[in-house]
Scaffold this motif. Structure first.
Motif, short mmCIF file in Angstrom:
data_model
loop_
_atom_site.label_atom_id
_atom_site.label_comp_id
_atom_site.label_asym_id
_atom_site.label_seq_id
_atom_site.Cartn_x
_atom_site.Cartn_y
_atom_site.Cartn_z
N SER A 260 0.81 -1.22 0.00
CA SER A 260 0.00 0.00 0.00
C SER A 260 0.85 1.27 0.00
CB SER A 260 -0.95 0.00 1.21
OG SER A 260 -1.86 1.08 1.13
N ASN A 261 1.62 1.42 -1.10
CA ASN A 261 2.40 2.64 -1.28
C ASN A 261 2.02 3.21 -2.64
OD1 ASN A 261 4.54 4.46 -2.06
ND2 ASN A 261 5.75 3.64 -0.37
N GLU A 262 1.10 4.16 -2.62
CA GLU A 262 0.53 4.69 -3.85
C GLU A 262 1.59 5.37 -4.71
OE1 GLU A 262 -3.18 7.61 -5.28
OE2 GLU A 262 -2.79 7.20 -3.15
N GLU A 263 2.56 6.03 -4.08
CA GLU A 263 3.59 6.75 -4.83
C GLU A 263 4.43 5.79 -5.67
OE1 GLU A 263 7.43 9.74 -4.05
OE2 GLU A 263 6.16 9.09 -2.39
N ILE A 264 4.89 4.70 -5.05
CA ILE A 264 5.70 3.72 -5.79
C ILE A 264 4.86 3.03 -6.85
CG2 ILE A 264 6.97 1.55 -5.61
CD1 ILE A 264 8.02 2.48 -2.91
N ALA A 265 3.62 2.67 -6.52
CA ALA A 265 2.74 1.99 -7.48
C ALA A 265 2.50 2.87 -8.70
CB ALA A 265 1.42 1.63 -6.81
N ASN A 266 2.23 4.15 -8.47
CA ASN A 266 1.98 5.06 -9.60
C ASN A 266 3.24 5.29 -10.43
OD1 ASN A 266 -0.70 5.37 -8.90
ND2 ASN A 266 -0.37 7.25 -7.74
N GLU A 267 4.38 5.39 -9.75
CA GLU A 267 5.64 5.58 -10.46
C GLU A 267 5.94 4.38 -11.36
OE1 GLU A 267 10.33 6.65 -9.39
OE2 GLU A 267 8.83 6.46 -7.79
N ALA A 268 5.69 3.18 -10.84
CA ALA A 268 5.91 1.96 -11.62
C ALA A 268 4.98 1.90 -12.82
CB ALA A 268 5.73 0.73 -10.74
N LYS A 269 3.71 2.27 -12.62
CA LYS A 269 2.76 2.24 -13.73
C LYS A 269 3.13 3.24 -14.81
CE LYS A 269 -2.11 2.69 -14.97
NZ LYS A 269 -1.78 3.48 -16.18
N MET A 270 3.52 4.43 -14.42
CA MET A 270 3.88 5.45 -15.40
C MET A 270 5.09 5.01 -16.21
SD MET A 270 4.78 9.49 -14.76
CE MET A 270 3.22 9.68 -13.87
N LEU A 271 6.09 4.48 -15.52
CA LEU A 271 7.30 4.02 -16.20
C LEU A 271 7.00 2.85 -17.12
CD1 LEU A 271 10.36 4.38 -16.45
CD2 LEU A 271 10.62 3.01 -14.37
N ARG A 272 6.17 1.95 -16.64
CA ARG A 272 5.78 0.79 -17.45
C ARG A 272 5.10 1.24 -18.75
NH1 ARG A 272 2.00 -1.40 -20.25
NH2 ARG A 272 1.48 -3.60 -20.00
N ASP A 273 4.19 2.19 -18.63
CA ASP A 273 3.46 2.68 -19.81
C ASP A 273 4.39 3.38 -20.79
OD1 ASP A 273 1.17 1.65 -18.71
OD2 ASP A 273 0.37 3.58 -18.03
N GLU A 274 5.36 4.13 -20.28
CA GLU A 274 6.32 4.82 -21.15
C GLU A 274 7.19 3.83 -21.91
OE1 GLU A 274 6.74 8.86 -18.37
OE2 GLU A 274 8.33 7.35 -18.38
N ILE A 275 7.65 2.78 -21.21
CA ILE A 275 8.49 1.77 -21.87
C ILE A 275 7.68 0.99 -22.89
CG2 ILE A 275 9.82 -0.34 -21.51
CD1 ILE A 275 10.66 0.82 -18.78
N GLN A 276 6.44 0.62 -22.53
CA GLN A 276 5.58 -0.11 -23.46
C GLN A 276 5.32 0.71 -24.73
OE1 GLN A 276 3.89 -3.37 -23.08
NE2 GLN A 276 3.67 -2.95 -25.26
N GLU A 277 5.05 1.99 -24.56
CA GLU A 277 4.81 2.86 -25.70
C GLU A 277 6.07 2.97 -26.57
OE1 GLU A 277 3.41 7.48 -26.67
OE2 GLU A 277 3.27 6.68 -24.63
N GLY A 278 7.24 3.05 -25.91
CA GLY A 278 8.49 3.10 -26.65
C GLY A 278 8.75 1.84 -27.44
N LEU A 279 8.42 0.69 -26.86
CA LEU A 279 8.57 -0.58 -27.56
C LEU A 279 7.69 -0.61 -28.82
CD1 LEU A 279 8.58 -3.05 -24.53
CD2 LEU A 279 10.40 -2.86 -26.22
N GLU A 280 6.44 -0.23 -28.67
CA GLU A 280 5.52 -0.27 -29.80
C GLU A 280 5.94 0.69 -30.90
OE1 GLU A 280 3.17 -2.35 -30.31
OE2 GLU A 280 3.11 -3.31 -28.33
N LYS A 281 6.50 1.83 -30.52
CA LYS A 281 6.82 2.87 -31.50
C LYS A 281 8.18 2.69 -32.16
CE LYS A 281 6.81 7.91 -32.02
NZ LYS A 281 6.59 9.22 -31.33
N PHE A 282 9.16 2.20 -31.40
CA PHE A 282 10.55 2.21 -31.89
C PHE A 282 11.19 0.83 -32.05
CE2 PHE A 282 10.00 6.37 -29.86
CZ PHE A 282 10.55 7.22 -30.81
N ALA A 283 10.61 -0.24 -31.51
CA ALA A 283 11.34 -1.49 -31.35
C ALA A 283 10.99 -2.57 -32.36
CB ALA A 283 11.14 -2.03 -29.93
#
Length: 438
Positions: A260-283
């Motif tokens: 139950s640490n919202e800050e870490i959970a949100n940070e992980a989700k944001m980073l995950r979405d950025e990497i996923q988007e980068g994979l789809e666009k560039f990889a």
């Protein structure tokens, strides 16, 4: 936490003996060679690589190198998770490894391999920007997967046993360090990390004064080296970014449902979405048939490599890691391409065919890659074919090696390589539908 405790050799638990006997019965007369190799490999890791320290942390030698790799050690212990459900002794050994891994990550999240004590063994003459805990570090080649694997193991302990006490302050600190490194390396041009080794082998060092090939921002996170410990040609290693997406989902789940640490959970989700988007666009790239497939690594500036390497994470391993389903259309086209001559590290010979590596000689295929090929197909006859090839090409040792010559399996590298042994074991278990809960 005491890092300098005396080590003791682990005995073979009764649950391990029983499991090996169960596998022997399953193999029967038809596959008795599988059972012979399984039993040698499954016991070998506990008998020869594992050290329990007096603080109850677990240190695992990679094999014939006197150091512990964060990646290898996870793979070495992973098959024992099926026993940890019922055997607290096995569970505690794995938990002890997780705790040791988190300690090491918190010493230096850019290092890939560590010493058992502060003995200054390993590559102490490398030029890099960190010296505070140098004596603990065997090697400081930054690899994304070195951070992914320990978090994967911590999560799998929870999924397979329900145990959660290892999600402690050391774990939370290691997760924060992991997130910080992943974010820093989204913009590698401004990162403080650099690495140069005085060597004639260019795969062991980074160009541009240790910064590696130039990259542009993509949302993905940069890696200096592949899981083979060879330098990335370009900075964004696609299979390792796939793995990062998976473990960032794990972090989100852990810090939402358990800690139950919202800050870490949100940070992980944001980073995950950025990497996923980068994979789809560039990889992605195109094969010779013009089909869209995954590239191995890219730079965000237009350069891409069409290949796969033996070491996991590789592109073949995407379903095994949990990034996609084995039936995924892009994955299947990628797989078909990589298991062909389009992949410069795909070799065929008299005794075997499969994926090799820049890390070993030409025409050497890796048991790790063959095992992964088997664990990412739904075709049981293919799994059987690969298992038969693995036992037929062990040079009479009843153990797996790093790589072997497809035309003469008596020629091989690394007689004692625990990661390969346990990947073979996991494939045998997979064949008999003995699954690790993910």
């Amino acid at each position: 936490m005491n890092l300098k405790g005396d080590a003791v050799k682990a005995n073979i638990p009764k649950s391990v003996e029983k499991f090996m006997n169960d596998i022997t019965i399953l193999c029967g007369e038809e596959h008795k060679e599988w059972a012979l190799n399984f039993n040698h490999s499954f016991s070998n890791t506990l008998e020869t690589t594992l050290r329990v320290h007096d603080d109850r942390t677990t240190f695992l030698l990679t094999g014939d190198i006197p150091a512990m790799w964060l990646r290898d050690s996870t793979a070495q212990m992973r098959p024992y998770l099926v026993l940890a459900r019922e055997d607290e002794e096995i569970r505690d050994l794995i938990v002890g490894l997780v705790k040791k891994q988190m300690i090491y990550i918190n010493l230096d999240p850019y290092a890939n391999a560590f010493n058992e004590s502060e003995n200054f063994a390993g590559h102490q003459t490398d030029h890099t920007n960190f010296n505070e805990h140098k004596g603990w570090i065997w090697e400081r080649k930054y690899e994304i997967d070195s951070l992914c694997y320990p978090i994967q193991l911590a999560y799998l302990v929870y999924k397979n046993t329900g145990y959660t006490k290892h999600f402690d302050e050391e774990f939370i600190k290691a997760v924060k360090n992991t997130l910080n490194v992943f974010k820093t390396e989204q913009n590698h041009e401004t990162s403080p990390y650099h690495f140069v080794r005085d060597t004639e082998r260019h795969e062991d060092t980074l160009i541009r004064d240790g910064k590696g090939a130039k990259t542009a921002y993509t949302g993905m996170t940069w890696s200096g080296f592949r899981p083979s410990d060879d330098a990335c040609e370009y900075g964004y290693l696609v299979p390792s970014n796939m793995f990062a997406v998976v473990i960032l989902d794990y972090i989100k789940e852990i810090f939402t449902e358990l800690l139950s640490n919202e800050e870490i959970a949100n940070e992980a989700k944001m980073l995950r979405d950025e990497i996923q988007e980068g994979l789809e666009k560039f990889a992605k790239t195109k094969n010779q048939q013009g089909e869209e497939i995954w590239a191995y690594d890219v730079d965000g500036l237009g350069k891409k490599t069409l290949m796969d390497d033996s070491n996991v994470p590789n592109l073949i391993a995407a379903p095994y890691l949990g990034f996609c389903q084995a039936e995924d259309e892009v994955y299947l086209k990628t797989r078909q391409t990589l298991l062909s001559k389009e992949n410069p590290y795909y070799y065929e010979g008299k005794y075997a065919r499969g994926i090799g590596s820049s890390h070993t000689p030409e025409n050497y295929v890796w048991p790790i890659a063959l095992a992964m090929e088997g664990m990412t197909t739904n075709d049981k006859s293919e799994k059987e074919r690969i298992l038969n090839h693995l036992v037929e090409t062990d040079a009479g040792t009843h153990l797996m090696h790093e790589g072997f010559d497809v035309n003469n399996p008596q020629n091989y590298t690394r007689e004692w390589f625990s990661w390969a042994n346990m990947m073979f074991c996991e494939l045998v278990m997979d064949y008999f539908d003995i699954q690790i809960e993910k």
